[in-house]
Design a protein around this motif. Structure first.
Motif, PDB file in Angstrom:
ATOM      1  N   GLU A 169       2.075  -3.585  -0.103  1.00 17.23           N
ATOM      2  CA  GLU A 169       1.575  -2.724   1.102  1.00 17.23           C
ATOM      3  C   GLU A 169       2.189  -1.276   1.200  1.00 17.23           C
ATOM      4  O   GLU A 169       1.753   0.093   1.346  1.00 17.23           O
ATOM      5  CB  GLU A 169       2.561  -3.241   2.643  1.00 17.23           C
ATOM      6  CG  GLU A 169       0.846  -4.813   2.934  1.00 17.23           C
ATOM      7  CD  GLU A 169       1.949  -5.702   3.731  1.00 17.23           C
ATOM      8  OE1 GLU A 169       3.245  -4.966   4.659  1.00 17.23           O
ATOM      9  OE2 GLU A 169       1.391  -6.497   4.230  1.00 17.23           O
ATOM     10  N   SER A 170       3.602  -0.697   0.572  1.00 13.58           N
ATOM     11  CA  SER A 170       3.951   0.269   0.602  1.00 13.58           C
ATOM     12  C   SER A 170       3.202   1.236   0.161  1.00 13.58           C
ATOM     13  O   SER A 170       3.503   2.815  -0.194  1.00 13.58           O
ATOM     14  CB  SER A 170       5.260   0.309   0.870  1.00 13.58           C
ATOM     15  OG  SER A 170       5.868  -0.053  -0.414  1.00 13.58           O
ATOM     16  N   ALA A 177       0.043   2.058   1.086  1.00 16.79           N
ATOM     17  CA  ALA A 177      -0.054   4.160   2.324  1.00 16.79           C
ATOM     18  C   ALA A 177       0.313   4.725   1.926  1.00 16.79           C
ATOM     19  O   ALA A 177       0.219   5.713   2.250  1.00 16.79           O
ATOM     20  CB  ALA A 177       1.355   3.282   2.816  1.00 16.79           C
TER      21      ALA A 177
END
Length: 76
Positions: free
Chosen positions: A71-72, A75
Motif C-alpha cells: 500500500e505504501s 501511494a
C-alpha cells in the motif's frame, strides 16, 4: 443413530497454520535469515514473538505487514 437408523457424522474442518521460524520466513520472503535478525535489531519488519529462546512469526501478521508495504508503494 438417528430415527431412520443411519448415523450422521458432523465434520468440522479447521485450518491451522503454525508459527514460522526465521528460516521459514526467510524462505517465504526470499531473503537471508540474517536479514531478519538485522531487522529485529533495528525494529523493522513483521512483528515477532519469543517463545522460550525461539523467535517465531505469525503468518497472518507477516501477510498484513507485506500488505502495508504494498500500500505504501502504491501511494508513492
Amino acid at each position: 443413530m438417528t430415527e431412520g437408523g443411519s448415523m450422521e457424522a458432523q465434520v468440522k474442518v479447521v485450518s491451522v497454520e503454525g508459527l514460522w521460524s526465521p528460516d521459514i520466513l526467510a524462505t517465504f520472503l526470499g531473503i537471508p535469515a540474517k536479514t531478519l535478525r538485522d531487522w529485529r535489531f533495528k525494529g523493522y519488519g513483521p512483528s515477532w514473538m519469543k517463545i522460550g529462546k525461539h523467535v517465531r512469526y505469525d503468518p497472518d501478521a507477516v501477510r498484513r505487514w507485506l500488505k502495508t508495504l504494498d500500500e505504501s508503494a502504491e501511494a508513492a
